[in-house]
Design an enzyme around this catalytic site. Structure first.
Site, short mmCIF file in Angstrom:
data_model
loop_
_atom_site.label_atom_id
_atom_site.label_comp_id
_atom_site.label_asym_id
_atom_site.label_seq_id
_atom_site.Cartn_x
_atom_site.Cartn_y
_atom_site.Cartn_z
N HIS A 307 0.85 -1.19 0.00
CA HIS A 307 0.00 0.00 0.00
C HIS A 307 0.88 1.23 0.00
CE1 HIS A 307 -3.06 2.92 1.27
NE2 HIS A 307 -3.95 2.04 0.87
N ASP A 364 -7.91 -4.01 -0.75
CA ASP A 364 -8.45 -4.20 -2.09
C ASP A 364 -8.43 -5.67 -2.49
OD1 ASP A 364 -8.82 -1.39 -2.66
OD2 ASP A 364 -6.65 -1.25 -2.77
#
Length: 427
Positions: A307, A364
């Site tokens: 991330h 995600d």
């Protein structure tokens, strides 16, 4: 620590105050830089080192893997709260009492009817239209049916605007999906909770009774909470900068939806499933693709791992991993795509290359798996992200307007041609 910073420019020293946040974040206030230095500015592509505002809404520490809404940990909210409680918290600053929550939900339900002329707009879209494009357009179109501008100095006006968008937005989300699938458009059921109603509007078949699955309700509730706000990300910054021009709430949210659409932002969960589909089409060998991901000369990129902000495990991913396992077990889904996802997850959590670099599965990755198992089409994944992020966008827009922040107007460093004379077309 000193409460000032000293910057030397062209041999002259200039002092600038520092600001310390409630979590001891320190920022240098350079709002007077151009004036003090006769025109010198800073350059910070992507704004990675620039604070665009002061905010009381969300705290994020990427190094330690911390995410809090108004001081409440994401772990505790995901475990104990309802999505509407979190929405109220983000927008108004405190968790609601039972009476406040009941009124909030009742007021949202009273605003859940969308003007029937919106159907004409959605009918004009082809089935091939991406639901995010449809959602952005329909959200912007709501402005035409609510033309009066919001008086931000009126608590009543602001509140009405908030419940209006929270009431109508789930309808637009469901319609965007049902349009894609050729199903009749539905208004849902006001006797249901907010999340339950979203699921019914999306999945009810015209020829059979809809039955709620509590595990799916719980999973969607958690997903929406985990996506509800994330500090000054691309779409939230877009909402604030559009709103800083005094554009209305619907127009600002529509702009945020467009920003969220990109594969580097909200579209990441769709990109995860598209990657899994590609791996399946090539035989489903997860070890092969993990090797490709480690090869810097290989163009393949592993989506859904690591991330930009979190340098450790994404705290949202820890929570939703458990929910993903519950959903897959409850539904008993047999899907080679999900098997490939589990294989990649196992490899990444044990492979030294990924562990050393802290390239763990992020939110995600798991949200895409859950949405797939629930039967939500891949094109709708980012739309579901937008539904979750809506309270954060509203809260950030409201905060910016109430603070009467100036219009956003970044500077630039010009690198084009210097002054030159005009040439006629003959020359």
């Amino acid at each position: 620590m000193s409460n000032k910073a000293i910057l030397e420019v062209n041999g002259q020293k200039h002092e600038f105050p520092t600001i310390t946040g409630s979590e001891n974040e320190v920022a240098i206030d350079i709002s007077s830089l151009r004036t003090a230095t006769s025109g010198v500015t800073t350059i910070d592509p992507g704004f990675k080192n620039t604070g665009s505002c002061v905010s009381e809404i969300t705290f994020l520490d990427g190094e330690k893997g911390i995410l809090r809404y108004r001081g409440y940990s994401i772990e505790e909210l995901a475990e104990k709260a309802d999505f509407l409680e979190v929405a109220f918290l983000l927008i108004f600053g405190e968790l609601p009492s039972k009476e406040e929550l009941d009124k909030f939900h009742a007021d949202i339900k009273s605003e859940s009817i969308v003007d029937d002329d919106i159907r004409k707009i959605i009918d004009a879209f082809p089935k091939s239209a991406h639901p995010m494009g449809v959602l952005s357009s329909l959200t912007s179109a709501l402005t035409a049916f609510n033309p009066s501008s919001v008086n931000v100095d009126s608590q009543e006006d602001m509140y009405k605007s908030v419940v209006r968008i929270l009431g109508k937005f789930p309808v637009l989300v469901a319609w965007a999906m049902r349009k894609k699938q050729g199903l009749p458009l539905d208004y849902g059921d006001n006797s249901l909770g907010y999340v339950e109603n979203v699921l019914k509007m999306m999945f009810k078949q015209p020829n059979e009774e809809y039955v709620q699955n509590e595990i799916l309700v719980n999973a969607l509730n958690k997903l929406l909470i985990l996506h509800a706000d994330h500090e000054q990300n691309c779409s939230t910054s877009t909402v604030r900068i559009v709103g800083s021009s005094h554009a209305g709430l619907f127009a600002s949210i529509s702009a945020g939806i467009s920003a969220l659409w990109g594969p580097l932002h909200g579209g990441a969960n769709q990109a995860v499933l598209e990657m899994l589909e590609a791996i399946k089409a090539d035989g489903g060998d997860t070890k092969k693709y993990m090797s490709k991901a480690k090869d810097k000369s290989d163009p393949f990129r592993l989506m859904g791992f690591g991330h930009r902000v979190y340098k450790n495990f994404d705290p949202r991913a820890k929570i939703i991993k458990v929910t993903a396992d519950e959903v897959l077990n409850d539904l008993g889904v047999e899907d080679p795509i999900l098997d490939i996802a589990k294989g990649l997850e196992k490899e990444a959590l044990t492979d030294a290359y990924f562990v050393d670099r802290k390239l763990y599965p992020n939110v995600d990755f798991y949200s895409g798996i859950i949405y797939r198992a629930m039967g939500i089409p891949v094109e709708m994944f980012t739309v579901m992200f937008a539904l979750g992020r809506l309270p954060g966008w509203i809260g950030q827009w409201r905060e910016m307007r109430l603070r009467k922040e100036p219009i956003g107007r970044p500077r630039q460093i010009y690198t084009g041609s210097t002054h030159r004379p005009f040439k006629s077309v003959a020359k």
